[in-house]
Design a protein around this motif. Structure first.
Motif: not given
Length: 388
Positions: A280, A284, A290
């Motif tokens: 994740e 980002s 995401t």
């Protein structure tokens, strides 16, 4: 006599006060100390039963097969529990969220599976073990049908373009020299006009470049010139052939991903597995959107249906799942580009100090070589197993 009586009376009062203080104050403290000493001597935290949660669909870290617990994390913890003589009650979970919630509430002492450290855990009373397995987070994309434009872009690389331009410029030099050396000497050229001579020598230069020597020089300078040109053409045509061959290999390998670097995830919808916070974070970091998934199967299905643009997942988990579902290889492409790395850990409830002993024993497993043996049962690269 009165003085003696007063002294005796004072000593009696002092004795009574001391006795009362001992009964009210010192007795509870002594009892507490006695109980504490008993707890230390009996090593209570190691003999009490502890609840250990595991994810039953997190292969190869933890999973259930034929009613039995399997996986790197499971076998590693069972080995530690056996050494420490822990009484363990295992509780299975189907997702990371529920398991972490129970750990935070104190319903679990330890949580095992493909868990990675997340800084937010520190704020909710969860600590983690040392990392015992390091894995790559790789990019997965849907398989695309290559258009002519895509194939051309794949073939027309900087190396091929520079090779062709350099060869053409050199051919002009050799063309001019051949015209100078042979224009008035060669029997065929003598009867030609200037334009015919130029076109004929230009054709002979490129015919030689393409490995078809039709021209027979009549002067020494012409023979030397054409010999040098043949040597040069061999080098250049080899480079061109190599580029074309490598392109054909890429096309035949069905690697139609076109992923060159992680920046291609920018502004794209990218799936990741819940609980894998390194994935994740990597998405980002490059500006991707995401999209969380509970199961890798759901992620790959939506990727194959083009509901999302890319996926970033653990390489080991992906490889293991594709062994179970090989038909998905016809719909997705696994790139060689890594978006980051993740480390698998055990998660503990901060209030249960048993994790000190577990972490210590994990280090001993590395020293004895048992950790490597455990990992070798489940993955193809057990050298990634270590405690750090």
């Amino acid at each position: 006599m009165k003085l003696f009586t007063r002294i005796l009376f004072s000593l009696t009062l002092l004795f009574c006060a001391t006795t009362a203080f001992s009964a009210e104050v010192l007795s509870p403290i002594t009892a507490a100390n006695t109980g504490m000493s008993h707890a230390l001597l009996t090593n209570a935290p190691l003999t009490n039963e502890i609840n250990v949660g595991y994810i039953d669909d997190d292969s190869p870290a933890s999973y259930t097969l034929d009613g039995k617990r399997k996986g790197i994390s499971v076998e590693l913890f069972e080995h530690v529990a056996e050494v420490l003589k822990l009484k363990v009650k295992y509780i299975s979970y189907h997702n990371h969220k529920d398991a972490v919630s129970d750990l935070r509430k104190g319903n679990l002492s330890v949580l095992i599976g493909a868990f990675t450290h997340d800084p937010i855990y520190e704020d909710i009373g969860i600590v983690h073990s040392p990392v015992f397995f390091i894995d790559e987070d790789i990019i997965v994309s849907p398989k695309k049908h290559l258009s002519f434009r895509a194939v051309f872009d794949l073939i027309w690389t900087d190396l091929l373009r520079n090779t062709v331009i350099f060869s053409f410029l050199m051919s002009l030099v050799f063309w001019a020299l051949l015209f100078i050396f042979e224009g008035t000497k060669h029997e065929i050229l003598k009867s030609m006009t200037l334009v015919e001579k130029l076109s004929y020598t230009f054709f002979q230069i490129w015919a030689c470049f393409l490995r078809d020597l039709l021209y027979d020089p009549v002067t020494n300078a012409g023979r030397i010139l054409m010999s040098l040109w043949m040597f040069f053409s061999i080098l250049m045509i080899t480079v061109v052939t190599s580029i074309m061959t490598s392109t054909i290999i890429i096309l035949n390998s069905e690697s139609h991903s076109m992923i060159n670097n992680v920046r291609q995830l920018h502004f794209q919808d990218v799936g990741f597995l819940k609980g894998h916070h390194s994935s994740e974070f990597a998405i980002s970091l490059v500006g991707g959107h995401t999209v969380p998934f509970e199961y890798i199967g759901n992620l790959l299905e939506e990727l194959a249906d083009r509901d999302i643009d890319y996926g970033v997942v653990s390489k080991t988990i992906l490889e293991d799942y594709l062994l179970y579902k090989p038909e998905l290889k016809n719909h997705v492409v696994v790139s060689n580009v890594a978006a980051g790395y993740e480390g698998w850990v055990f998660l503990y409830n901060l209030n249960d100090k048993i994790y000190y002993d577990i972490n210590t024993e994990m280090v001993h497993l590395v020293e004895s070589g048992d950790l490597y043996s455990i990992c070798a049962k489940y993955i193809s690269h057990p050298e990634h197993c270590l405690v750090m």
